[in-house]
Design a protein around this motif. Sequence first.
Motif, PDB file in Angstrom:
ATOM      1  N   ALA A  83       0.958  -1.164  -0.055  1.00  0.00           N
ATOM      2  CA  ALA A  83       0.008   0.100  -0.116  1.00  0.00           C
ATOM      3  C   ALA A  83       0.859   1.157  -0.233  1.00  0.00           C
ATOM      4  CB  ALA A  83      -0.869   0.075   1.259  1.00  0.00           C
ATOM      5  N   ASP A  84       1.909   1.215   0.935  1.00  0.00           N
ATOM      6  CA  ASP A  84       2.826   2.374   0.711  1.00  0.00           C
ATOM      7  C   ASP A  84       3.420   2.630  -0.612  1.00  0.00           C
ATOM      8  OD1 ASP A  84       2.419   2.973   3.406  1.00  0.00           O
ATOM      9  OD2 ASP A  84       4.281   2.241   4.101  1.00  0.00           O
ATOM     10  N   LYS A  85       4.038   1.451  -1.230  1.00  0.00           N
ATOM     11  CA  LYS A  85       4.510   1.617  -2.508  1.00  0.00           C
ATOM     12  C   LYS A  85       3.445   2.221  -3.634  1.00  0.00           C
ATOM     13  CE  LYS A  85       6.836  -1.867  -3.891  1.00  0.00           C
ATOM     14  NZ  LYS A  85       7.367  -3.196  -4.476  1.00  0.00           N
ATOM     15  N   ALA A  86       2.277   1.823  -3.331  1.00  0.00           N
ATOM     16  CA  ALA A  86       1.407   2.098  -4.451  1.00  0.00           C
ATOM     17  C   ALA A  86       1.043   3.757  -4.215  1.00  0.00           C
ATOM     18  CB  ALA A  86       0.110   1.479  -4.123  1.00  0.00           C
ATOM     19  N   ARG A  87       0.927   4.285  -2.861  1.00  0.00           N
ATOM     20  CA  ARG A  87       0.808   5.379  -2.585  1.00  0.00           C
ATOM     21  C   ARG A  87       1.927   6.488  -2.998  1.00  0.00           C
ATOM     22  NH1 ARG A  87       0.787   5.207   2.961  1.00  0.00           N
ATOM     23  NH2 ARG A  87      -1.121   3.995   2.759  1.00  0.00           N
ATOM     24  N   LEU A  88       3.099   5.798  -3.045  1.00  0.00           N
ATOM     25  CA  LEU A  88       4.318   6.689  -3.489  1.00  0.00           C
ATOM     26  C   LEU A  88       4.378   6.663  -4.905  1.00  0.00           C
ATOM     27  CD1 LEU A  88       7.142   5.576  -0.934  1.00  0.00           C
ATOM     28  CD2 LEU A  88       6.111   7.732  -1.085  1.00  0.00           C
ATOM     29  N   ALA A  89       3.856   5.699  -5.693  1.00  0.00           N
ATOM     30  CA  ALA A  89       3.931   5.635  -6.868  1.00  0.00           C
ATOM     31  C   ALA A  89       2.807   6.815  -7.526  1.00  0.00           C
ATOM     32  CB  ALA A  89       3.634   4.193  -7.617  1.00  0.00           C
ATOM     33  N   ARG A  90       1.599   6.779  -6.807  1.00  0.00           N
ATOM     34  CA  ARG A  90       0.718   7.859  -7.248  1.00  0.00           C
ATOM     35  C   ARG A  90       1.428   9.169  -6.926  1.00  0.00           C
ATOM     36  NH1 ARG A  90      -3.056   4.259  -4.758  1.00  0.00           N
ATOM     37  NH2 ARG A  90      -2.755   5.631  -2.634  1.00  0.00           N
ATOM     38  N   GLY A  91       2.235   9.378  -6.025  1.00  0.00           N
ATOM     39  CA  GLY A  91       2.712  10.565  -5.506  1.00  0.00           C
ATOM     40  C   GLY A  91       3.555  10.875  -6.585  1.00  0.00           C
ATOM     41  N   ALA A  92       4.329  10.156  -7.265  1.00  0.00           N
ATOM     42  CA  ALA A  92       5.531  10.431  -8.021  1.00  0.00           C
ATOM     43  C   ALA A  92       4.956  10.721  -9.617  1.00  0.00           C
ATOM     44  CB  ALA A  92       6.361   9.005  -8.279  1.00  0.00           C
ATOM     45  N   LYS A  93       3.821   9.970  -9.897  1.00  0.00           N
ATOM     46  CA  LYS A  93       3.066  10.332 -11.107  1.00  0.00           C
ATOM     47  C   LYS A  93       2.556  11.690 -11.035  1.00  0.00           C
ATOM     48  CE  LYS A  93      -0.396   8.361 -13.800  1.00  0.00           C
ATOM     49  NZ  LYS A  93      -1.581   7.363 -14.255  1.00  0.00           N
ATOM     50  N   ALA A  94       1.829  12.251  -9.990  1.00  0.00           N
ATOM     51  CA  ALA A  94       1.595  13.496  -9.711  1.00  0.00           C
ATOM     52  C   ALA A  94       2.476  14.553  -9.702  1.00  0.00           C
ATOM     53  CB  ALA A  94       0.436  13.645  -8.307  1.00  0.00           C
ATOM     54  N   TRP A  95       3.677  14.148  -9.086  1.00  0.00           N
ATOM     55  CA  TRP A  95       5.157  15.155  -9.129  1.00  0.00           C
ATOM     56  C   TRP A  95       5.519  15.373 -10.503  1.00  0.00           C
ATOM     57  CZ3 TRP A  95      10.249  14.340  -9.699  1.00  0.00           C
ATOM     58  CH2 TRP A  95      10.997  15.213  -9.214  1.00  0.00           C
ATOM     59  N   ARG A  96       5.529  14.261 -11.194  1.00  0.00           N
ATOM     60  CA  ARG A  96       6.070  14.194 -12.658  1.00  0.00           C
ATOM     61  C   ARG A  96       5.100  15.123 -13.538  1.00  0.00           C
ATOM     62  NH1 ARG A  96       6.170   8.734 -13.038  1.00  0.00           N
ATOM     63  NH2 ARG A  96       7.700   8.080 -11.483  1.00  0.00           N
ATOM     64  N   VAL A  97       3.767  15.186 -13.186  1.00  0.00           N
ATOM     65  CA  VAL A  97       2.910  16.012 -14.110  1.00  0.00           C
ATOM     66  C   VAL A  97       3.157  17.387 -13.739  1.00  0.00           C
ATOM     67  CG1 VAL A  97       0.590  16.600 -14.584  1.00  0.00           C
ATOM     68  CG2 VAL A  97       1.168  14.224 -14.490  1.00  0.00           C
ATOM     69  N   GLY A  98       3.406  17.817 -12.662  1.00  0.00           N
ATOM     70  CA  GLY A  98       3.602  19.294 -12.038  1.00  0.00           C
ATOM     71  C   GLY A  98       3.284  19.477 -10.647  1.00  0.00           C
ATOM     72  N   ASP A  99       2.797  18.642 -10.206  1.00  0.00           N
ATOM     73  CA  ASP A  99       2.218  18.991  -8.709  1.00  0.00           C
ATOM     74  C   ASP A  99       3.352  18.798  -7.756  1.00  0.00           C
ATOM     75  OD1 ASP A  99       0.561  19.426  -6.391  1.00  0.00           O
ATOM     76  OD2 ASP A  99      -0.386  17.323  -6.377  1.00  0.00           O
ATOM     77  N   ALA A 100       3.693  20.134  -7.178  1.00  0.00           N
ATOM     78  CA  ALA A 100       5.010  20.154  -6.147  1.00  0.00           C
ATOM     79  C   ALA A 100       4.425  19.660  -4.921  1.00  0.00           C
ATOM     80  CB  ALA A 100       5.321  21.714  -6.125  1.00  0.00           C
ATOM     81  N   THR A 101       3.272  19.500  -4.598  1.00  0.00           N
ATOM     82  CA  THR A 101       2.932  19.072  -3.132  1.00  0.00           C
ATOM     83  C   THR A 101       2.500  17.775  -3.113  1.00  0.00           C
ATOM     84  OG1 THR A 101       0.697  19.968  -3.636  1.00  0.00           O
ATOM     85  CG2 THR A 101       2.062  21.614  -2.514  1.00  0.00           C
ATOM     86  N   ALA A 102       2.742  16.884  -4.193  1.00  0.00           N
ATOM     87  CA  ALA A 102       2.458  15.448  -4.286  1.00  0.00           C
ATOM     88  C   ALA A 102       2.762  14.615  -3.060  1.00  0.00           C
ATOM     89  CB  ALA A 102       2.660  14.736  -5.690  1.00  0.00           C
TER      90      ALA A 102
END
Length: 114
Positions: A83-102
């Motif tokens: 679950a932690d790995k999936a949560r971090l993967a979603r955060g990385a995806k959002a960060w790559r799109v441009g969300d600085a607070t992911a």
Amino acid sequence: MSRTDKTDPLIVRLWHGDLTREACHDHRAESTCDLPASLKEDLDASCTRCTWEFRWTGIRCCCCGMCRAQARYRRLLRGIRTADKARLARGAKAWRVGDATAFDDIVPALRYRP
């Protein structure tokens, strides 16, 4: 193998008081009680009718992972890590799109260090 109390043989743990024991008497044909009085007598006796036995008090006497439900605990940890790995993967995806607070609200469930 480590030299800890939990890896001692059952008979030794009974005599040292780590586990609760009770006397089990078998007096056939009006014979005398031959219950061992010490660990040495218990180990030397080849055929005694009266013995000391383990009494269940809720303390597990085996140190293996199966008896301590270690597989269930490992499965729980594996689920938390997944679950932690999936949560971090979603955060990385959002960060790559441009969300600085992911990653601001992501807190790992398992913390091994304070």
